[in-house]
Design a protein around this motif. Structure first.
Motif, PDB file in Angstrom:
ATOM      1  N   LEU A  96       8.958  57.892 -18.415  1.00  0.00           N
ATOM      2  CA  LEU A  96       7.753  58.424 -19.020  1.00  0.00           C
ATOM      3  C   LEU A  96       6.604  58.251 -18.027  1.00  0.00           C
ATOM      4  CD1 LEU A  96       6.548  59.563 -21.711  1.00  0.00           C
ATOM      5  CD2 LEU A  96       5.925  57.197 -22.257  1.00  0.00           C
ATOM      6  N   VAL A  97       5.901  59.332 -17.737  1.00  0.00           N
ATOM      7  CA  VAL A  97       4.802  59.293 -16.770  1.00  0.00           C
ATOM      8  C   VAL A  97       3.478  59.205 -17.525  1.00  0.00           C
ATOM      9  CG1 VAL A  97       3.653  60.475 -14.869  1.00  0.00           C
ATOM     10  CG2 VAL A  97       6.149  60.660 -15.133  1.00  0.00           C
ATOM     11  N   LEU A  98       2.694  58.159 -17.221  1.00  0.00           N
ATOM     12  CA  LEU A  98       1.403  57.947 -17.859  1.00  0.00           C
ATOM     13  C   LEU A  98       0.284  58.239 -16.871  1.00  0.00           C
ATOM     14  CD1 LEU A  98       1.931  54.584 -19.825  1.00  0.00           C
ATOM     15  CD2 LEU A  98       2.457  56.933 -20.526  1.00  0.00           C
ATOM     16  N   ALA A  99      -0.701  58.984 -17.328  1.00  0.00           N
ATOM     17  CA  ALA A  99      -1.916  59.213 -16.542  1.00  0.00           C
ATOM     18  C   ALA A  99      -2.968  58.226 -17.037  1.00  0.00           C
ATOM     19  CB  ALA A  99      -2.402  60.651 -16.713  1.00  0.00           C
ATOM     20  N   THR A 100      -3.359  57.285 -16.187  1.00  0.00           N
ATOM     21  CA  THR A 100      -4.286  56.230 -16.590  1.00  0.00           C
ATOM     22  C   THR A 100      -5.732  56.648 -16.370  1.00  0.00           C
ATOM     23  OG1 THR A 100      -4.405  55.139 -14.433  1.00  0.00           O
ATOM     24  CG2 THR A 100      -2.535  54.570 -15.842  1.00  0.00           C
ATOM     25  N   ALA A 118      -7.742  55.305 -14.514  1.00  0.00           N
ATOM     26  CA  ALA A 118      -8.079  55.160 -13.098  1.00  0.00           C
ATOM     27  C   ALA A 118      -7.654  56.377 -12.281  1.00  0.00           C
ATOM     28  CB  ALA A 118      -7.422  53.895 -12.539  1.00  0.00           C
ATOM     29  N   GLY A 119      -7.080  57.377 -12.949  1.00  0.00           N
ATOM     30  CA  GLY A 119      -6.660  58.577 -12.248  1.00  0.00           C
ATOM     31  C   GLY A 119      -5.322  58.444 -11.555  1.00  0.00           C
ATOM     32  N   VAL A 120      -4.533  57.451 -11.952  1.00  0.00           N
ATOM     33  CA  VAL A 120      -3.218  57.198 -11.344  1.00  0.00           C
ATOM     34  C   VAL A 120      -2.128  57.611 -12.323  1.00  0.00           C
ATOM     35  CG1 VAL A 120      -1.671  55.428 -10.424  1.00  0.00           C
ATOM     36  CG2 VAL A 120      -4.141  55.285  -9.986  1.00  0.00           C
ATOM     37  N   GLN A 121      -1.067  58.234 -11.808  1.00  0.00           N
ATOM     38  CA  GLN A 121       0.093  58.545 -12.644  1.00  0.00           C
ATOM     39  C   GLN A 121       1.162  57.488 -12.404  1.00  0.00           C
ATOM     40  OE1 GLN A 121       1.509  62.573 -12.484  1.00  0.00           O
ATOM     41  NE2 GLN A 121      -0.287  63.322 -13.571  1.00  0.00           N
ATOM     42  N   GLU A 122       1.520  56.775 -13.469  1.00  0.00           N
ATOM     43  CA  GLU A 122       2.478  55.676 -13.360  1.00  0.00           C
ATOM     44  C   GLU A 122       3.722  55.975 -14.181  1.00  0.00           C
ATOM     45  OE1 GLU A 122       1.540  51.685 -13.257  1.00  0.00           O
ATOM     46  OE2 GLU A 122      -0.590  51.919 -12.850  1.00  0.00           O
ATOM     47  N   PRO A 123       4.901  55.985 -13.543  1.00  0.00           N
ATOM     48  CA  PRO A 123       6.147  56.171 -14.296  1.00  0.00           C
ATOM     49  C   PRO A 123       6.592  54.861 -14.940  1.00  0.00           C
ATOM     50  CG  PRO A 123       6.629  56.020 -11.962  1.00  0.00           C
ATOM     51  CD  PRO A 123       5.139  55.926 -12.090  1.00  0.00           C
ATOM     52  N   VAL A 124       7.041  54.958 -16.179  1.00  0.00           N
ATOM     53  CA  VAL A 124       7.527  53.792 -16.920  1.00  0.00           C
ATOM     54  C   VAL A 124       9.002  54.004 -17.202  1.00  0.00           C
ATOM     55  CG1 VAL A 124       7.340  52.486 -19.070  1.00  0.00           C
ATOM     56  CG2 VAL A 124       5.273  53.360 -17.959  1.00  0.00           C
ATOM     57  N   GLY A 125       9.848  53.085 -16.698  1.00  0.00           N
ATOM     58  CA  GLY A 125      11.277  53.233 -16.891  1.00  0.00           C
ATOM     59  C   GLY A 125      11.850  52.359 -17.990  1.00  0.00           C
ATOM     60  N   THR A 144       6.027  61.694 -28.070  1.00  0.00           N
ATOM     61  CA  THR A 144       5.189  60.805 -27.262  1.00  0.00           C
ATOM     62  C   THR A 144       4.305  61.584 -26.298  1.00  0.00           C
ATOM     63  OG1 THR A 144       6.890  59.087 -27.424  1.00  0.00           O
ATOM     64  CG2 THR A 144       5.243  58.813 -25.695  1.00  0.00           C
ATOM     65  N   LEU A 145       4.807  62.709 -25.791  1.00  0.00           N
ATOM     66  CA  LEU A 145       4.050  63.481 -24.803  1.00  0.00           C
ATOM     67  C   LEU A 145       2.763  64.035 -25.405  1.00  0.00           C
ATOM     68  CD1 LEU A 145       6.895  65.402 -22.939  1.00  0.00           C
ATOM     69  CD2 LEU A 145       5.656  63.351 -22.214  1.00  0.00           C
ATOM     70  N   GLY A 146       1.693  63.972 -24.620  1.00  0.00           N
ATOM     71  CA  GLY A 146       0.395  64.449 -25.077  1.00  0.00           C
ATOM     72  C   GLY A 146      -0.422  63.417 -25.816  1.00  0.00           C
ATOM     73  N   ARG A 147       0.161  62.224 -25.989  1.00  0.00           N
ATOM     74  CA  ARG A 147      -0.537  61.172 -26.715  1.00  0.00           C
ATOM     75  C   ARG A 147      -1.071  60.102 -25.771  1.00  0.00           C
ATOM     76  NH1 ARG A 147       3.391  60.953 -31.889  1.00  0.00           N
ATOM     77  NH2 ARG A 147       1.756  60.996 -33.453  1.00  0.00           N
ATOM     78  N   THR A 148      -2.091  59.410 -26.230  1.00  0.00           N
ATOM     79  CA  THR A 148      -2.500  58.184 -25.554  1.00  0.00           C
ATOM     80  C   THR A 148      -1.605  57.063 -26.072  1.00  0.00           C
ATOM     81  OG1 THR A 148      -4.788  58.896 -25.314  1.00  0.00           O
ATOM     82  CG2 THR A 148      -4.368  56.540 -25.172  1.00  0.00           C
ATOM     83  N   VAL A 149      -0.964  56.355 -25.165  1.00  0.00           N
ATOM     84  CA  VAL A 149      -0.007  55.316 -25.556  1.00  0.00           C
ATOM     85  C   VAL A 149      -0.262  54.040 -24.757  1.00  0.00           C
ATOM     86  CG1 VAL A 149       1.730  57.084 -26.059  1.00  0.00           C
ATOM     87  CG2 VAL A 149       1.748  55.943 -23.833  1.00  0.00           C
ATOM     88  N   ARG A 150       0.270  52.961 -25.271  1.00  0.00           N
ATOM     89  CA  ARG A 150       0.294  51.706 -24.527  1.00  0.00           C
ATOM     90  C   ARG A 150       1.749  51.355 -24.244  1.00  0.00           C
ATOM     91  NH1 ARG A 150      -2.024  48.758 -27.928  1.00  0.00           N
ATOM     92  NH2 ARG A 150      -0.262  47.609 -28.803  1.00  0.00           N
ATOM     93  N   ALA A 151       2.055  51.164 -22.961  1.00  0.00           N
ATOM     94  CA  ALA A 151       3.403  50.761 -22.562  1.00  0.00           C
ATOM     95  C   ALA A 151       3.404  49.248 -22.362  1.00  0.00           C
ATOM     96  CB  ALA A 151       3.799  51.471 -21.273  1.00  0.00           C
ATOM     97  N   GLY A 183      -2.416  54.837 -21.162  1.00  0.00           N
ATOM     98  CA  GLY A 183      -2.724  56.130 -20.559  1.00  0.00           C
ATOM     99  C   GLY A 183      -2.170  57.251 -21.406  1.00  0.00           C
ATOM    100  N   GLU A 184      -2.380  58.458 -20.944  1.00  0.00           N
ATOM    101  CA  GLU A 184      -1.841  59.628 -21.636  1.00  0.00           C
ATOM    102  C   GLU A 184      -0.446  59.917 -21.118  1.00  0.00           C
ATOM    103  OE1 GLU A 184      -2.593  64.400 -22.441  1.00  0.00           O
ATOM    104  OE2 GLU A 184      -4.048  63.239 -21.271  1.00  0.00           O
ATOM    105  N   ALA A 185       0.513  60.077 -22.048  1.00  0.00           N
ATOM    106  CA  ALA A 185       1.886  60.423 -21.665  1.00  0.00           C
ATOM    107  C   ALA A 185       1.910  61.905 -21.296  1.00  0.00           C
ATOM    108  CB  ALA A 185       2.845  60.136 -22.811  1.00  0.00           C
ATOM    109  N   VAL A 186       2.114  62.185 -20.011  1.00  0.00           N
ATOM    110  CA  VAL A 186       1.977  63.565 -19.538  1.00  0.00           C
ATOM    111  C   VAL A 186       3.299  64.232 -19.183  1.00  0.00           C
ATOM    112  CG1 VAL A 186      -0.380  63.239 -18.731  1.00  0.00           C
ATOM    113  CG2 VAL A 186       1.519  62.750 -17.172  1.00  0.00           C
TER     114      VAL A 186
END
Length: 288
Positions: free
Chosen positions: A265-269, A271-278, A237-244, A254-257
């Motif tokens: 899983l931390v997504l970089a959207t 909008a320049g925001v890093q959002e963790p998905v639990g 999943t890391l390095g990919r553009t994904v939809r949570a 965002g991109e799974a970083v």
């Protein structure tokens, strides 16, 4: 010669010579040892769900840490998000284990499904000779015809205040015409050098014992135990553009970083925001 009755053949546990039954005695001999994690290994021909059965046994006090319950066939098995998991009898590995990580703080128990994913992928890569990867959080992926396919999944459930039951389902010899959905796969379809379920199960459980021991010795610290780094290295999943797809009909693209210290899983959207998905369902939108 009397013609064989097809219904009788389907009900005969020896009718499919490509899918012999597991050898419970040999499994116990190879896994249960003094000072080891695995205390008992039970194999049943058919049950609704090994997870349900082992959670019930833990509640009754008839199972302790290191109990392993394996079924040749499950009729009401569940995957993540309460999805049904179905497969022909003896076509895969369907089992649950009971763990009681008393020395690990409860907030770190969320790493157990990811730890199991690493252990399953590591064990199968060695025993089956097939390349595997993990889709966050713990779907086992193999490559079939140049495409990523899901060949296994993991479901963790609490068992009382001090235990966790982890269920694992792996498609081993599932044929193309038996796939429940086109996105599914199996070790056989991925070109595994071995589909003998006895050594495959031993390999997975020995790998799980090893990783669980490292994690527990580190007090559940995913960095100190090497778990966080190993998981990230094998995560497709890391390095990919994904939809949570999140609870409450929300979604984030965002991109799974990264996978953070809590296993999220931390997504970089955009909008320049890093959002963790639990929690949620992850859809891979483009190749790595």
């Amino acid at each position: 010669m009397t013609p064989r009755d097809d219904s009788e053949a389907r009900g005969n546990r020896w009718s499919d010579l490509d899918r012999p039954p597991l050898n419970a005695t040999a499994l116990r001999r190879g896994l249960v040892r003094e000072g080891g994690l695995w205390r008992e290994v039970d194999v049943v021909q058919r049950t609704g769900s090994t997870n349900n059965d082992l959670v019930a046994r833990a509640a009754e006090g008839t199972a302790d840490e290191g109990a392993v319950l394996v079924a040749e066939e499950q009729t009401t098995a569940r995957g993540r998000l309460d999805r049904q998991w179905t497969a022909p009898a003896r076509s895969g590995l369907f089992f649950s284990v009971l763990l009681r990580p008393a020395e690990v703080p409860v907030p770190r128990w969320g790493w157990l499904p990811l730890l199991t994913g690493v252990a399953v992928a590591t064990g199968l890569s060695r025993a089956a000779g097939v390349d595997t990867s993990l889709k966050w959080p713990n779907d086992l992926l193999v490559t079939v015809g140049g495409e990523e396919r899901k060949a296994g999944g993991i479901l963790a459930e609490r068992a009382g205040d001090d235990g966790v039951v982890i269920g694992v389902g792996i498609n081993v010899t599932l044929r193309a015409d038996e796939l429940p959905v086109p996105q599914a796969g199996s070790l056989a379809l991925a070109g595994a050098v071995s589909t003998d379920r006895d050594p495959l199960l031993r390999g997975v459980l020995r790998s799980l014992e090893d990783w669980y021991g490292r994690w527990r010795a580190a007090g559940g610290d995913p960095a100190a135990s090497g778990l966080q780094e190993t998981y990230a290295a094998g995560c497709a999943t890391l390095g990919r553009t994904v939809r949570a797809e999140l609870p409450g009909d929300r979604s984030i693209t965002g991109e799974a970083v990264a996978v953070d210290g809590d296993g999220r899983l931390v997504l970089a959207t955009a909008a320049g925001v890093q959002e963790p998905v639990g929690a949620g369902d992850i859809v891979h939108l483009r190749p790595a």
